[in-house]
Design an enzyme around this catalytic site. Sequence first.
Site, PDB file in Angstrom:
ATOM      1  N   THR A 178       1.028  -9.838   3.336  1.00  0.00           N
ATOM      2  CA  THR A 178       0.205  -8.675   3.677  1.00  0.00           C
ATOM      3  C   THR A 178       0.852  -7.404   3.131  1.00  0.00           C
ATOM      4  O   THR A 178       2.005  -7.119   3.415  1.00  0.00           O
ATOM      5  CB  THR A 178       0.055  -8.550   5.196  1.00  0.00           C
ATOM      6  OG1 THR A 178      -0.540  -9.740   5.699  1.00  0.00           O
ATOM      7  CG2 THR A 178      -0.822  -7.346   5.551  1.00  0.00           C
ATOM      8  N   GLN A 179       0.110  -6.668   2.338  1.00  0.00           N
ATOM      9  CA  GLN A 179       0.607  -5.420   1.769  1.00  0.00           C
ATOM     10  C   GLN A 179      -0.094  -4.197   2.342  1.00  0.00           C
ATOM     11  O   GLN A 179       0.441  -3.106   2.320  1.00  0.00           O
ATOM     12  CB  GLN A 179       0.439  -5.425   0.241  1.00  0.00           C
ATOM     13  CG  GLN A 179       1.230  -6.517  -0.449  1.00  0.00           C
ATOM     14  CD  GLN A 179       2.721  -6.364  -0.258  1.00  0.00           C
ATOM     15  OE1 GLN A 179       3.277  -5.287  -0.448  1.00  0.00           O
ATOM     16  NE2 GLN A 179       3.370  -7.432   0.169  1.00  0.00           N
TER      17      GLN A 179
END
Length: 263
Positions: A43-44
Amino acid sequence: MQHHPASWGKARPEHGDEYNTVPLYQNLPQNLTESAYGPMTRTQTPLVTGTSILAFKYRDGIMMAADMLGSYGSLSRFRDIKRLTPVGNSTVVGASGDISDYQYIQHLLDSLMVKEHCADDGHVLGTPHIYEYLWRVMYNRRSKFNPLWNSLVVGGIEKGEKFLGYVDLRGTTYQSTTIATGFGAHLAQPILRKRVEGRENDLTEEEAVEIMNDCLRVLFYRDARSMNKFQRAKITESGIEVTEPYSLETEWGFAEKISGYGA
């Protein structure tokens, strides 16, 4: 996949795919599956997020507050998100950032408290213990390059001592008299430093509520990811009390004098 009638009913070739549809991982070489699905990622960018948490010490204990908006990007999508979670009898954890990661942290804390209850050894996890646990969890996930995208505020009372600490997604920690996350670190923290720090042992509950509401009102005016629906928690020697959702009186008449506002 073979579309020619002569091939109908026959098994699909195990080592080739003329149309590169990548039907199954095991039927194609690794390089083809990676080109189709991409490498493993983390997850960015958080999706549904909550904004500021405010907390400070006062004479009787800890005061903490947050709004109840869950923003999907810039869309005010969810309007009843509770971001203040009681843990045990004397601790409250508040969270800014990704809501799904916060729900995962809530699950971890629930499991931890159930485990402690089942141990039945007379030991109860206090606020410093929960703070240390969350610190280790956040730093562990950061070390795996898969952080929980939250800023956590942990407040409570342990053996008559007021405790207020902060943990972020990198495992950075500190303790202070006043803590604000998100936009509150820029907009509300100066107010808290001026009106609370140095007076934390003299502030009454009524004064603490007034200061907190003033800060929440400023955030509602200035933070586009905030809304006029709040919850406030207080932690004292007698226990935890979390208010029902409430709104504050606001005044927007001053905006008419701002150049570029309105028509």
